[in-house]
Design a protein around this motif. Structure first.
Motif, short mmCIF file in Angstrom:
data_model
loop_
_atom_site.label_atom_id
_atom_site.label_comp_id
_atom_site.label_asym_id
_atom_site.label_seq_id
_atom_site.Cartn_x
_atom_site.Cartn_y
_atom_site.Cartn_z
N GLN A 1 -0.98 1.97 10.66
CA GLN A 1 -1.86 3.11 10.43
C GLN A 1 -1.09 4.40 10.70
O GLN A 1 -0.17 4.44 11.52
CB GLN A 1 -3.10 3.05 11.32
CG GLN A 1 -2.81 3.09 12.81
CD GLN A 1 -4.08 3.00 13.65
OE1 GLN A 1 -5.17 2.81 13.12
NE2 GLN A 1 -3.93 3.14 14.96
N ASN A 2 -1.47 5.46 9.94
CA ASN A 2 -0.84 6.77 10.07
C ASN A 2 -1.70 7.65 10.97
O ASN A 2 -2.92 7.72 10.80
CB ASN A 2 -0.65 7.42 8.70
CG ASN A 2 0.28 6.61 7.82
OD1 ASN A 2 1.13 5.86 8.30
ND2 ASN A 2 0.13 6.75 6.51
N LYS B 1 -3.67 12.78 2.91
CA LYS B 1 -2.89 11.76 3.60
C LYS B 1 -1.49 11.72 3.00
O LYS B 1 -1.28 12.10 1.85
CB LYS B 1 -3.56 10.39 3.48
CG LYS B 1 -3.80 9.93 2.05
CD LYS B 1 -4.54 8.61 2.02
CE LYS B 1 -4.81 8.16 0.57
NZ LYS B 1 -5.53 6.87 0.53
N ASN C 1 0.84 -1.19 0.00
CA ASN C 1 0.00 0.00 0.00
C ASN C 1 0.88 1.24 0.00
O ASN C 1 1.96 1.26 0.60
CB ASN C 1 -0.91 0.00 1.23
CG ASN C 1 -1.96 1.09 1.16
OD1 ASN C 1 -2.08 1.78 0.15
ND2 ASN C 1 -2.72 1.22 2.23
N GLU C 2 0.44 2.29 -0.68
CA GLU C 2 1.23 3.52 -0.74
C GLU C 2 1.28 4.24 0.60
O GLU C 2 2.12 5.12 0.80
CB GLU C 2 0.64 4.46 -1.79
CG GLU C 2 -0.80 4.82 -1.57
CD GLU C 2 -1.38 5.67 -2.67
OE1 GLU C 2 -2.52 6.15 -2.52
OE2 GLU C 2 -0.70 5.85 -3.70
N GLU C 3 0.41 3.87 1.55
CA GLU C 3 0.44 4.47 2.87
C GLU C 3 1.42 3.77 3.81
O GLU C 3 1.66 4.26 4.91
CB GLU C 3 -0.96 4.47 3.49
CG GLU C 3 -1.99 5.26 2.71
CD GLU C 3 -3.33 5.28 3.39
OE1 GLU C 3 -3.35 5.14 4.63
OE2 GLU C 3 -4.36 5.44 2.71
N CYS C 4 1.96 2.64 3.41
CA CYS C 4 2.94 1.93 4.23
C CYS C 4 4.31 2.57 3.97
O CYS C 4 5.07 2.15 3.09
CB CYS C 4 2.95 0.45 3.87
SG CYS C 4 3.82 -0.59 5.06
N GLN D 1 3.82 7.07 12.24
CA GLN D 1 3.22 5.81 11.77
C GLN D 1 3.29 4.80 12.90
O GLN D 1 4.34 4.65 13.53
CB GLN D 1 3.98 5.31 10.54
CG GLN D 1 3.43 4.00 9.98
CD GLN D 1 4.20 3.57 8.73
OE1 GLN D 1 3.83 3.89 7.64
NE2 GLN D 1 5.28 2.84 8.94
N ARG E 1 -2.07 14.06 9.70
CA ARG E 1 -2.34 14.61 8.38
C ARG E 1 -2.15 16.12 8.43
O ARG E 1 -2.13 16.71 9.52
CB ARG E 1 -3.76 14.27 7.91
CG ARG E 1 -4.87 14.82 8.79
CD ARG E 1 -6.23 14.41 8.27
NE ARG E 1 -7.32 14.87 9.12
CZ ARG E 1 -7.92 16.05 9.02
NH1 ARG E 1 -7.52 16.91 8.10
NH2 ARG E 1 -8.91 16.38 9.82
N ILE F 1 1.66 9.80 1.50
CA ILE F 1 1.93 8.57 0.75
C ILE F 1 3.40 8.58 0.32
O ILE F 1 4.12 9.57 0.52
CB ILE F 1 1.03 8.45 -0.50
CG1 ILE F 1 1.32 9.61 -1.46
CG2 ILE F 1 -0.44 8.41 -0.09
CD1 ILE F 1 0.66 9.45 -2.81
#
Length: 698
Positions: free
Chosen positions: A517-518, A528, A121-124, A503, A521, A530
């Motif tokens: 989870q982040n 968010k 995932n781009e949020e990781c 994170q 923001r 990324i």
């Protein structure tokens, strides 16, 4: 009397020393001229002959940017140069932020395996950055440097030939080889002159140094030749004098026979020669090295060899290269017994580790030295398991990085013992070339794996950080006015807080839970953080309404050519330029890749928002030298800076306890059996013996 100086060209004799704004000197040819004001109205007043000189200082004169040689196209008044440098597109800064990331060769890899099983995932953020560093590391590590036995056979033979050639020409080898003959054709005089005139790619400083050395040796040879001729003349004069003074004795010896005359001449020459050779310490005198060993110390003797080595070789005082019969050959070595010698006394306060020393300080068990290898296992080499090349390469590189030596080298454990071992590996691969990196030998079709730690460190360990393979840099380019916000938002706010603050991973991540989870923001924005793989940096992605993301909700129009065109592209160009002016550099770089129209719109903002970079290319010359040159045409592009974030706020994400309720790695252990407390297991007699019970009893 004071001698009048000549006025500079273009100025008169009076105007040279006149600085008055109200000069009333008459106008005369070659003496003075009229007083005028600056044509750009900067307020300066001067003689007309000083107008060209004033243009070099006038604050209103139009000049090019100081970075015009680096691609800046702007011209402005001179007083605006300082303010322009802050936003100059050619004033580019490269981010030099460094961090260390170590391979996970010793830790549990369950978490890394579970992370790679899922869709990235781009949020990781930490995983994406670790994969970026791993890709750079795999391109850097050379397999041949860590495993030289796995080179190709032809390259091994070339290395052996080069080693043998280097030993043969170590000292004076070129001179010895030149005597045998040279098959290369000689250059003509014209070719030599053309080669001498061509200064491109030549080191003229080294040439002048060597030319100075050779000229000194040539002068010494000329002095030696003159000294030798003078010695011969004095020897002939002494022979004539001796023959005149001893005519009678010589005639008597001549009557005895010709043999006696020859012996007399030989004795006389022997008497003259030693007196000439045993005087002085010049390099051309015979026996000079033997006399130096007796008269001077070792340091002075070595210094004499350093300064006069070339002349000693030329005059035959020492050999240019080692004779072949004295070469060191490995085949002539004899096995010798290795003895351990303790050159120090172990102090009484020394406490050795029992795991290492055994019971060495008590009674010594009988031991024996024996060499062991894999043949002691009784298994064929083909049946042995193959080694993972990635894990072995990272382990060897880490051992050399932190402990300063390879696994196969000797290593001192403590003051009494030394480890000797040779580690060999068996890979399921064919021999590779010397230039092959770790990324070149891996299978591209194999599933991706993560071999690096998720967390980084900025404090260095026992290694040189500037040349470390496990030290990574940001290496992104920014304009000078953009760099402070990049360092604050990317490195200080995001990257340094990935370990549990910005994170947050599941508390059971050590068991293998990949949940993350982040928490933060940008303040006031629905966006968010990324990680962008194409640009290899962090970015901010706004949250788009789900209605706009649906494929059927987008409206298209048909242009004159019959092609579908979205509603945004159908707007006037002036409106599109106005909208693009509100975007940050990261968004502009992404928008320029959407279509040709959007690329042209973004190109109009390059000089105002972009930066210009020089492209360097490596040029090779015919004689083998190389140099780096910049291309004439520079490249314009946008940086990877996202919108500036001054403050962060917490995101609306559920608490981690909500995840722990459904976490598959969270296994609660329910105890139903009763457990006795501490006081319940004691008898009444024991309880009376306490201090409180004693006072109560009284």
């Amino acid at each position: 009397q004071h001698r009048a100086q000549k006025a500079p060209p273009g100025q008169h004799r009076h105007c040279e020393r006149c600085f008055s704004r109200h000069c009333r000197a008459p106008i005369e040819i070659s003496v003075s001229c009229m007083v005028i004001s600056c044509r750009l109205h900067c307020g300066a007043t001067f003689h007309m002959c000083k107008e060209e000189e004033h243009k070099l200082l006038c604050p209103l004169e139009q000049v090019s940017c100081l970075n015009s040689a680096y691609g800046c196209p702007f011209s402005m008044a001179r007083f605006k140069l300082g303010k322009h440098l802050q936003v100059c597109p050619a004033s580019v800064v490269c981010c030099s932020m460094e961090w260390n990331r170590w391979p996970n060769v010793d830790s549990d890899t369950t978490l890394h395996k579970n992370i790679m099983k899922e869709t990235l995932n781009e949020e990781c953020l930490d995983t994406a950055l670790a994969l970026r560093d791993q890709k750079i590391l795999f391109r850097t590590l050379k397999i041949a440097e860590l495993f030289p036995e796995w080179r190709k056979k032809d390259e091994l033979e070339e290395l052996m030939d080069q080693a043998m050639g280097g030993e043969a020409g170590a000292v004076g080898g070129a001179a010895c080889g030149s005597q045998e003959g040279n098959d290369q054709p000689e250059l003509s005089q014209r070719e030599r002159e053309d080669l001498a005139k061509d200064k491109e790619g030549m080191d003229l400083g080294s040439y002048k140094t060597w030319e100075n050395i050779f000229s000194k040796e040539l002068l010494a040879c000329q002095v030696t030749g003159s000294a030798t001729s003078t010695g011969q003349k004095t020897e002939e004069a002494s022979k004539k004098t001796a023959s005149a003074s001893h005519a009678a004795s010589s005639t008597e010896k001549a009557k005895e026979g010709p043999g006696g005359a020859e012996e007399g001449k030989g004795q006389k020459s022997e008497q003259v020669t030693p007196s000439r050779e045993l005087n002085g310490l010049a390099p051309w005198q015979e026996g000079v090295l033997e006399r130096l060993k007796k008269e001077v110390g070792v340091a002075d003797y070595n210094m004499y060899l350093v300064h006069h080595g070339g002349m000693l070789i030329r005059f035959g005082q020492m050999a240019a290269c080692t004779p072949r019969e004295k070469d060191f050959v490995y085949g002539n070595l004899e096995a010798q017994e290795v003895k351990t010698v303790y050159t120090f006394k172990v102090p009484v306060s020394y406490c050795g580790k029992r795991a290492r020393l055994g019971d060495a300080l008590g009674h010594k068990m009988p031991t024996s030295d024996k060499s062991v290898d894999t043949s002691e296992l009784g298994i064929n080499i083909e049946d042995l398991p193959k080694t993972n090349i990635v894990e072995a390469t990272l382990l060897c590189a880490l051992e050399k990085e932190l402990k300063g030596h390879e696994i196969s080298e000797a290593r001192g454990i403590d003051g009494l013992f030394v480890d000797f071992a040779t580690q060999t590996y068996s890979f399921p691969l064919e021999p590779f070339s010397s230039s092959a990196a770790l990324a070149d030998v891996l299978d591209e079709n194999s599933p991706p794996e993560l071999h690096m730690e998720l967390y980084t460190e900025c404090v260095t360990r026992r290694h040189n950080k500037s040349s470390s393979a496990f030290t990574f840099t940001c290496s992104h380019f920014f304009r000078r006015d953009e760099f402070p916000f990049h360092f604050k938002n990317v490195h200080a706010d995001i990257q340094s807080c990935l370990d549990g603050w910005f994170q947050h991973r599941c508390p059971l991540a050590y068991l293998g839970c990949p949940f993350v989870q982040n928490h933060f923001r940008p303040e006031g924005l629905k966006a968010k953080v990324i990680y962008s793989k194409p640009l290899k940096t962090f970015a901010i992605k706004p949250e788009v309404d789900a209605v706009l993301v649906e494929p059927g909700k987008c409206n298209y129009t048909v242009d004159s050519r019959g092609r579908n065109k979205d509603l945004l592209s159908s707007l006037p160009v002036e409106v599109l330029k106005y909208i693009a002016g509100f975007l940050d550099s990261f968004s502009l770089s992404q928008l320029s890749q959407v279509s040709v129209l959007m690329r042209d719109i973004c190109a109009t903002l390059l000089q105002e928002r972009g930066m210009v970079l020089l492209v360097w290319e490596k040029k090779r010359y015919s004689h083998g030298g190389t140099s780096w040159r910049a291309r004439k045409k520079a490249i314009w592009q946008f940086s990877s800076l996202f919108s500036r974030v001054h403050n962060w706020q917490r995101s609306d994400v559920p608490s981690m306890s909500e995840h722990l309720r459904n976490c598959p790695f969270y296994q609660a252990e329910h105890r139903t059996d009763p457990v006795l407390l501490t006081g319940m297991s004691e008898s009444r007699e024991q309880t009376r013996k306490t201090l409180v019970s004693t006072f109560k009893h009284r």
